[in-house]
Design a protein around this motif. Structure first.
Motif, short mmCIF file in Angstrom:
data_model
loop_
_atom_site.label_atom_id
_atom_site.label_comp_id
_atom_site.label_asym_id
_atom_site.label_seq_id
_atom_site.Cartn_x
_atom_site.Cartn_y
_atom_site.Cartn_z
N ALA A 55 28.40 20.74 76.47
CA ALA A 55 29.05 20.25 75.25
C ALA A 55 28.94 21.28 74.13
N TYR A 56 27.78 21.90 74.02
CA TYR A 56 27.54 22.97 73.03
C TYR A 56 28.49 24.14 73.29
N TYR A 89 21.66 17.73 68.88
CA TYR A 89 22.96 17.29 68.33
C TYR A 89 24.01 17.18 69.43
N HIS A 90 24.15 18.24 70.25
CA HIS A 90 25.23 18.30 71.24
C HIS A 90 24.88 17.61 72.56
N LYS A 93 31.36 24.10 74.91
CA LYS A 93 32.75 23.69 74.66
C LYS A 93 33.08 23.73 73.18
N VAL A 94 32.13 23.29 72.35
CA VAL A 94 32.36 23.31 70.90
C VAL A 94 32.56 24.74 70.41
N SER A 118 28.01 25.58 65.18
CA SER A 118 28.58 24.62 66.13
C SER A 118 28.77 23.26 65.46
N HIS A 119 27.87 22.90 64.55
CA HIS A 119 28.02 21.63 63.84
C HIS A 119 29.31 21.64 63.03
N ASN A 152 35.94 25.96 71.32
CA ASN A 152 37.02 25.34 70.53
C ASN A 152 37.42 26.20 69.33
N ASP A 171 32.34 21.25 65.32
CA ASP A 171 32.42 19.88 65.83
C ASP A 171 32.85 18.89 64.76
N GLN A 172 32.45 19.14 63.52
CA GLN A 172 32.76 18.22 62.42
C GLN A 172 34.04 18.63 61.67
N ASN A 173 34.82 19.52 62.26
CA ASN A 173 36.11 19.94 61.69
C ASN A 173 36.02 20.58 60.31
#
Length: 485
Positions: A217-218, A211-212, A220-221, A183-184, A224, A187-189
Motif C-alpha cells: 500500500a505504501y 499509517y499505510h 502504491k501511494v 506518502s501521507h 500514484n 494519500d490525502q490528496n
C-alpha cells in the motif's frame, strides 16, 4: 480575500447543491476551530477525526458554505451545502483555485521516497540560488520563499498552506520551487491539484506502516504521485532501488534514470571517500564534494540530473554541486578537543541507519570504536523498532538504546521492543538508558580519542515530544555541552 464560489468550484466534481449558489466567501477552512464569519468549511474524514462531526460547530462559528461527502441530518436554509465524492480532493482543488493556481506560474519539482527527500530538495534550493535564481523550498526542516525563512510543521503542508506559500513565491519572483512530497500527502490528496514540472524518486524502504498498514500500500501511494504527472513533466528515478523502474510504469511524464552502479541516463562513481568529503566522477567529470557516504552520492546525482533536466549548464551545475554544504541534521559532525567525533543524523528508518553506519564503516580504520545512540518514535510503525536495534548492534561496537520522541507511549516499552530484535551474540554490546541526554553523555564518556559516536534519529529536530508536550531538546546542543565547545 473575498471569492465567489463560482470561481472556486471550476474544477471540482460536484454531486449536488443544497442552498444558494452565488455566494461570496472569505476563506477556506477544514478545521472548525479556525472558522470565522463568511468562511467556507470543508468537512474532511481524517485518521483521528471526521470533519462531518463538526459541521454544526463550523456554522455556529460563521461558515456560510459547507463542503461535505454526506449532508448532516439537520440543515439550515441559510447555509449552502455542496456535496462532493471526496472532501480531501475537493479541498486540494479549492485551495489551488483560491490562490489562482500558483503552481502553474512556477516550476515545481516534487521529491518523494523514504530517505533523501529533505537532502535533495534542500540541495536543489541551495544550488539554484547559487545559479542566480529566486527559489522556494517546502521541506521537513524549513520552508523558504526565496531568502525568507518560514517554520515547517509537516514534511508536506496542508493544501491551503502549500498554495499560500506557492503564491507568495510567485509574488516574490521565484522561478523554481523544490518540494518534499510525503506518502501521507499523496494519500490525502494534498498535492493532487498541483502542477509539477518534475518528480524525483529516491528509494523506498520500510516506513510509515502504522499509517499505510502494508508495504504494498505504501509503494502504491508513492507510485500514484508519478502516475499523476502529465506529459509535459519529467520524472527521474533511482534505478539502484529495486522499485525504481516500477515508478515509471504508468506515468505520462518523460522518463529518466540515475544510478551509481548500473546503466542509466545519469551516472556517477565514488572515487575516494574521506571524513571531510568524497571525490566523485559525475557525468564523466571529477568533482570534490563536501558530503560523506554512498547514499549522498545518490542524492547529489539526483540533484545533478534534475538541474540538467531543468536546462541548466553542465559546467555551472557541477561547479555549484562542489560548493554545496550538508543539510542540518544530516551526517553533521562535531569533534571534541580530545579527538572524539560525534555524528548527528536524522536516520530514523532501518535502511537510513544502515546507510549511515555503512558510510562510517567505509571510512574508519577499524582501530576505533563506533558507539551508536538510537531510539524509535512512539505512535509510529512498530515493526521497524527491532530492525533498528538489530542493525545498530550489528554495525557498532557499542549501542545505547534510548528514548526518541515517545509521544504518548511508554519509552521503556519502546526500548524493550527495540532490544528484542538484537541477536543473542550482540546483546553484550547493548545498554538501555531511557533519558536521551544521559544516553548521549554515556556514549561520549565511553568514547576515547578517534572513536566515533553516532547519535541517530532526530537530526535537525530541536524538541522531544513526551505525553503530547514538546520539550526543547537538541542532540547537537547536548553534544557541544558535553564536549565543552
Amino acid at each position: 480575500m473575498s471569492k465567489n464560489i463560482n470561481e472556486l468550484f471550476s474544477s471540482v466534481n460536484i454531486q449536488s447543491i443544497k442552498g444558494f449558489w452565488d455566494v461570496e466567501i472569505q476563506n477556506i477552512q477544514f478545521d472548525s476551530r479556525k472558522v470565522a464569519d463568511g468562511d467556507l468549511f470543508v468537512a474532511c474524514r481524517g485518521t483521528l477525526s471526521d470533519g462531518h462531526n463538526y459541521i454544526r460547530e463550523s456554522i455556529e462559528q460563521g461558515a456560510r458554505v459547507v463542503v461535505c461527502e454526506e449532508l448532516p441530518e439537520e440543515t439550515s436554509s441559510e447555509i449552502s451545502y455542496i456535496l462532493v465524492e471526496n472532501s480531501l480532493l475537493a479541498l486540494s482543488q479549492l485551495a489551488s483555485n483560491y490562490y489562482a493556481l500558483p503552481s502553474k506560474n512556477i516550476q515545481l519539482v516534487g521529491v518523494t521516497g523514504t530517505n533523501g527527500k529533505t537532502t535533495i530538495a534542500t540541495l536543489l534550493y541551495q544550488l539554484f540560488r547559487k545559479l542566480g535564481y529566486k527559489v522556494g523550498l517546502l521541506s521537513t526542516v524549513c520552508n523558504y520563499v526565496d531568502d525568507k525563512k518560514i517554520a515547517a510543521t509537516h514534511t508536506t503542508p496542508d493544501p491551503m498552506q502549500i498554495n499560500l506559500l506557492l503564491s507568495e513565491m510567485v509574488a516574490a519572483g521565484c522561478e523554481y520551487c523544490f518540494m518534499e512530497v510525503s506518502s501521507h500527502a499523496i494519500d490525502q490528496n494534498r498535492t493532487t491539484s498541483l502542477h509539477f514540472k518534475g518528480g524525483i524518486f529516491t528509494n523506498i524502504t520500510h516506513d510509515h506502516l502504522d499509517y499505510h498498514k502494508t508495504f504494498d500500500a505504501y509503494l502504491k501511494v508513492k507510485k500514484n504521485f508519478f502516475d499523476d504527472l502529465d506529459k509535459k513533466s519529467f520524472v527521474v528515478t533511482n534505478v539502484d532501488d529495486k522499485n525504481g523502474k516500477l515508478m515509471l510504469q504508468n506515468t505520462k511524464a518523460h522518463k529518466f534514470s540515475y544510478s551509481t552502479r548500473s546503466f542509466a541516463d545519469f551516472r556517477c562513481q565514488v572515487l575516494e571517500k574521506h571524513f571531510t568529503g568524497m571525490l566523485l566522477e559525475m557525468d564523466g567529470v571529477e568533482i570534490w564534494t563536501n558530503f560523506i557516504g554512498d547514499f549522498n552520492a545518490h542524492n547529489l546525482l539526483a540533484v545533478y540530473a534534475t538541474a540538467r533536466l531543468l536546462n541548466q549548464s553542465k559546467e555551472e551545475v557541477l561547479k555549484g554541486i562542489s560548493e554545496l554544504i550538508s543539510v542540518a541534521g544530516r551526517f553533521e559532525s562535531i569533534i571534541s578537543p580530545e579527538g572524539i567525533m560525534a555524528i548527528v543524523d536524522y536516520a530514523h528508518t532501518p535502511d537510513a541507519l544502515k546507510n549511515v553506519l555503512d558510510s562510517i564503516d567505509a571510512l574508519r580504520t577499524k582501530n576505533e570504536q563506533v558507539i551508536t545512540v538510537v531510539g524509535a518514535g512512539g505512535n509510529r510503525d512498530k515493526k521497524k523498532r527491532p530492525l533498528m536495534a538489530k542493525i545498530a548492534a550489528e554495525y557498532s561496537d557499542k549501542v545505547i538504546l534510548t528514548s526518541d520522541n515517545p509521544r504518548s507511549e511508554d519509552p521503556e516499552l519502546i526500548i524493550s521492543e527495540m532490544k528484542a530484535g538484537v541477536i543473542f551474540n550482540d546483546l553484550r554490546k547493548v545498554l538501555c538508558i531511557t533519558d536521551r541526554k544521559e544516553a548521549i553523555r554515556t556514549a561520549c564518556m565511553l568514547a576515547q580519542k578517534d572513536d566515533i559516536v553516532l547519535v541517530a534519529g532526530k537530526g535537525h529536530e530541536d524538541y522531544q515530544e513526551i505525553k503530547g508536550v514538546k520539550h526543547h531538546f537538541d542532540d547537537k546542543e547536548i553534544i557541544r555541552e558535553i564536549f565543552k565547545l
